[in-house]
Design a protein around this motif. Structure first.
Motif, PDB file in Angstrom:
ATOM      1  N   GLY A 174      -1.631   0.851  -4.117  1.00 20.13           N
ATOM      2  CA  GLY A 174      -2.685   0.078  -4.765  1.00 20.13           C
ATOM      3  C   GLY A 174      -4.072   0.656  -4.588  1.00 20.13           C
ATOM      4  N   HIS A 175      -4.337   1.252  -3.437  1.00 19.92           N
ATOM      5  CA  HIS A 175      -5.647   1.851  -3.208  1.00 19.92           C
ATOM      6  C   HIS A 175      -5.892   2.974  -4.212  1.00 19.92           C
ATOM      7  CE1 HIS A 175      -9.063   1.814  -0.569  1.00 19.92           C
ATOM      8  NE2 HIS A 175      -8.988   3.108  -0.320  1.00 19.92           N
ATOM      9  N   ALA A 176      -4.874   3.828  -4.376  1.00 26.62           N
ATOM     10  CA  ALA A 176      -4.992   4.923  -5.339  1.00 26.62           C
ATOM     11  C   ALA A 176      -5.062   4.399  -6.767  1.00 26.62           C
ATOM     12  CB  ALA A 176      -3.809   5.879  -5.181  1.00 26.62           C
TER      13      ALA A 176
ATOM     14  N   LEU B 125       8.374  -0.189  -3.195  1.00 27.44           N
ATOM     15  CA  LEU B 125       8.353  -0.630  -4.592  1.00 27.44           C
ATOM     16  C   LEU B 125       8.260  -2.150  -4.700  1.00 27.44           C
ATOM     17  CD1 LEU B 125      11.009   1.802  -6.112  1.00 27.44           C
ATOM     18  CD2 LEU B 125       8.513   1.921  -6.331  1.00 27.44           C
ATOM     19  N   VAL B 126       8.926  -2.865  -3.794  1.00 31.43           N
ATOM     20  CA  VAL B 126       8.847  -4.333  -3.803  1.00 31.43           C
ATOM     21  C   VAL B 126       7.415  -4.785  -3.520  1.00 31.43           C
ATOM     22  CG1 VAL B 126       9.537  -6.422  -2.543  1.00 31.43           C
ATOM     23  CG2 VAL B 126      11.266  -4.753  -3.235  1.00 31.43           C
ATOM     24  N   PHE B 127       6.786  -4.178  -2.522  1.00 28.17           N
ATOM     25  CA  PHE B 127       5.407  -4.531  -2.204  1.00 28.17           C
ATOM     26  C   PHE B 127       4.469  -4.188  -3.369  1.00 28.17           C
ATOM     27  CE2 PHE B 127       5.638  -4.453   2.733  1.00 28.17           C
ATOM     28  CZ  PHE B 127       6.084  -5.770   2.711  1.00 28.17           C
ATOM     29  N   SER B 128       4.699  -3.062  -4.014  1.00 26.01           N
ATOM     30  CA  SER B 128       3.849  -2.693  -5.149  1.00 26.01           C
ATOM     31  C   SER B 128       3.984  -3.704  -6.277  1.00 26.01           C
ATOM     32  CB  SER B 128       4.200  -1.287  -5.642  1.00 26.01           C
ATOM     33  OG  SER B 128       3.766  -0.303  -4.722  1.00 26.01           O
ATOM     34  N   ALA B 129       5.211  -4.134  -6.546  1.00 28.72           N
ATOM     35  CA  ALA B 129       5.421  -5.142  -7.582  1.00 28.72           C
ATOM     36  C   ALA B 129       4.728  -6.457  -7.211  1.00 28.72           C
ATOM     37  CB  ALA B 129       6.917  -5.367  -7.795  1.00 28.72           C
TER      38      ALA B 129
ATOM     39  N   LEU C 272       0.814  -6.090  -7.493  1.00 29.61           N
ATOM     40  CA  LEU C 272       0.327  -5.499  -8.736  1.00 29.61           C
ATOM     41  C   LEU C 272      -0.728  -6.357  -9.421  1.00 29.61           C
ATOM     42  CD1 LEU C 272       0.746  -2.999 -10.502  1.00 29.61           C
ATOM     43  CD2 LEU C 272       2.438  -4.297 -11.806  1.00 29.61           C
ATOM     44  N   THR C 273      -0.584  -7.679  -9.328  1.00 31.75           N
ATOM     45  CA  THR C 273      -1.514  -8.551 -10.042  1.00 31.75           C
ATOM     46  C   THR C 273      -2.940  -8.410  -9.529  1.00 31.75           C
ATOM     47  OG1 THR C 273      -0.930 -10.368  -8.542  1.00 31.75           O
ATOM     48  CG2 THR C 273       0.237 -10.254 -10.650  1.00 31.75           C
TER      49      THR C 273
END
Length: 507
Positions: A160-162, A477-481, A484-485
């Motif tokens: 998310g930072h990137a 990937l779960v954390f990114s999903a 994401l919002t």
């Protein structure tokens, strides 16, 4: 019949083998597609200047129009966001960062228009996507494996930072691109026999790139210093091994340090300086920039600079004033973050937040809030916890491993991290922000890949190690999903936004 554990293990082994084959052939392209989607979909939202876009986007527009940063009327953002962008004057504005990053932002504005919020961020998004490709190339060379290169690219693609720094018209994502590109050139230089001092095309390319990095933000100079010191020491160690193979006399460290250090400085510093200076061309060839008509007689410069042409004396004076601003910047800010807390993400930067009461219409999206708790739209430069918090462990493990073995690969990764992080620990009284750390995020990811790779190669149960790594990547990937919002500004019920604020300091 019930499925036995042996059959399950066999099926998992086949799945891992299939995934490996897919990754070998198409993995990096799928990762790049994912990275592009996360960086470009709805890039124009919010159609507001968020955080320091209020400086860099407007400065970029005036740079492209005037050749220097011009001034704006009081409270111009509302008009600018509404599309009335031609309201700046030819009076100069005082800015404290070099021009290159703003010139790059201007390229997107030039292509898509200043009245298009996608244009404000387009160039940064392209370089953010290019950084994913670059870390793939870097990791592939460091670890001599396409698969581990893809793991590194995936982690950067979904962090998310990137993502947020690739979707915002700030300078730090641009700086990160040039730093990882310079590191790639450094790796290429390390692959050559380096005793021929002046036959170093990759070193010259690194010097050019570090000059460009410094022309985005002065913190690029830290990388120039760290990389040059590394090149000198590395060359001397190679020369020492070669010397002892042919001589029995003691090796003279002092004289070789002087010769090698001088030669490396002669190769890199003038190239980096000329590159940096060229970024100020617009300011030099016009007459309206801030301090451009500075009278050296009014403020006496050191005698060493009196021979310079008047424009260069003025530029030197400008740099002195900007340096004073940077070292004395201690203005309190709600989202300032002590560098000691960066790795743990103790105070991420909120770039944008807009709340809407139940039954009200969001002024930005026009959507009606239908949740009793209210609605929220947020853009927060918060990294993926599975990457950042595991990254802390990986960096400690990497440092311990380097101290014990002096391993070249681990040393190179620590070099990149140290150049991007350690200097900030000497500026604890200065106002700093968590998003500065995006510059050394690629090296944190390389540390993670290093640890994962060693785990696979050194464990006795290779299949169990592969399962663990797949589970880790699945968690990423779960954390990114989940997050994401708040990376893309997607409007959600307030309670959903609040669910993401795991630590009080994140609010």
């Amino acid at each position: 019949m019930p499925v036995t554990s042996k059959a399950k293990a066999g099926a998992l082994t086949k799945l891992i083998a299939s995934l490996s084959r897919i990754a070998e052939g198409y993995g990096i392209w799928l990762i790049m597609l994912l990275a592009a989607a996360l960086r470009f979909i709805n890039l124009g939202y919010p159609r507001k200047l968020v955080f320091d876009e209020t400086y860099y986007v407007k400065d970029a527009l005036t740079l492209g129009s005037l050749g220097y940063e011009g001034s704006w009327p009081a409270d111009p953002n509302g008009q600018f966001e509404a599309g009335n962008t031609n309201i700046f004057s030819t009076d100069p504005a005082y800015v404290v960062h070099p021009p290159l990053g703003k010139w790059i932002i201007w390229l997107g504005i030039k292509a898509l228009g200043a009245d298009n919020s996608v244009g404000w961020r387009y160039s940064v998004a392209i370089l953010g996507l290019a950084s994913v490709w670059l870390i793939y190339l870097v990791a592939k060379r460091l670890f001599e494996s396409k698969l581990w290169g893809q793991v590194a690219a995936l982690l950067l693609a979904v962090d998310g930072h990137a993502i947020v720094l690739s979707r915002t018209g700030l300078l730090d994502g641009i700086l990160a691109f040039f730093v990882i590109l310079a590191f790639y050139f450094l790796l290429r230089d390390r692959e050559q026999l380096r005793l021929r001092l002046f036959a170093r095309p990759w070193l010259i390319a690194a010097a050019v790139t570090l000059g460009l990095a410094s022309a985005v933000k002065w913190s690029g100079l830290y990388y120039l210093a760290f990389f040059c010191v590394y090149v000198v020491l590395s060359d001397i160690l190679i020369e020492r091994r070669t010397y002892y193979a042919a001589n029995s006399e003691p090796f003279n460290w002092v004289s070789r340090l002087f010769v090698r250090g001088g030669a490396t400085a002669l190769i890199t510093l003038p190239v980096a300086f000329v590159t940096y200076l060229s970024s100020w061309t617009g300011w030099l060839v016009t007459s309206g920039g801030y301090y451009r008509n500075f009278d050296a007689a009014e403020v006496k410069l050191p005698a060493a600079f009196e021979w310079l042409p008047a424009p260069l004396q003025a530029l030197w004076h400008y740099h002195l004033q900007a340096y004073g601003f940077h070292v004395n910047l201690a203005t309190p800010h709600n989202y300032q973050a002590n560098p000691f807390g960066w790795l743990l993400m103790l105070r991420p930067t909120s770039f944008f937040y807009e709340g809407t009461a139940f039954g009200a219409t969001n002024p930005t999206t026009g959507a009606l809030c239908q949740d009793p708790s209210g609605c929220s739209s947020a853009v927060t430069a918060l990294g993926n916890p599975a990457i950042w918090w595991f990254g802390v462990f990986a960096l400690v493990a990497l440092a311990v491993y380097w101290v014990r073995t002096r391993n070249r690969t681990s040393g190179l990764i620590l070099l990149g991290l140290g150049a991007g992080y350690l200097p900030w620990l000497t500026l604890l009284n200065r106002t700093t922000f968590q998003f500065y750390s995006v510059v050394f995020l690629p090296f944190t990811i390389l540390a993670i890949v290093f640890v994962l790779r060693r785990y696979v190669h050194e464990t006795e149960n290779r299949e169990r190690a592969q399962k663990a790594i797949l589970a880790y990547l699945g968690l990423v990937l779960v954390f990114s999903a989940f997050f994401l919002t708040i990376w893309l500004g997607i409007e959600t019920p307030y309670w959903w936004w609040r669910l993401h604020m795991w630590i009080p300091s994140w609010i």
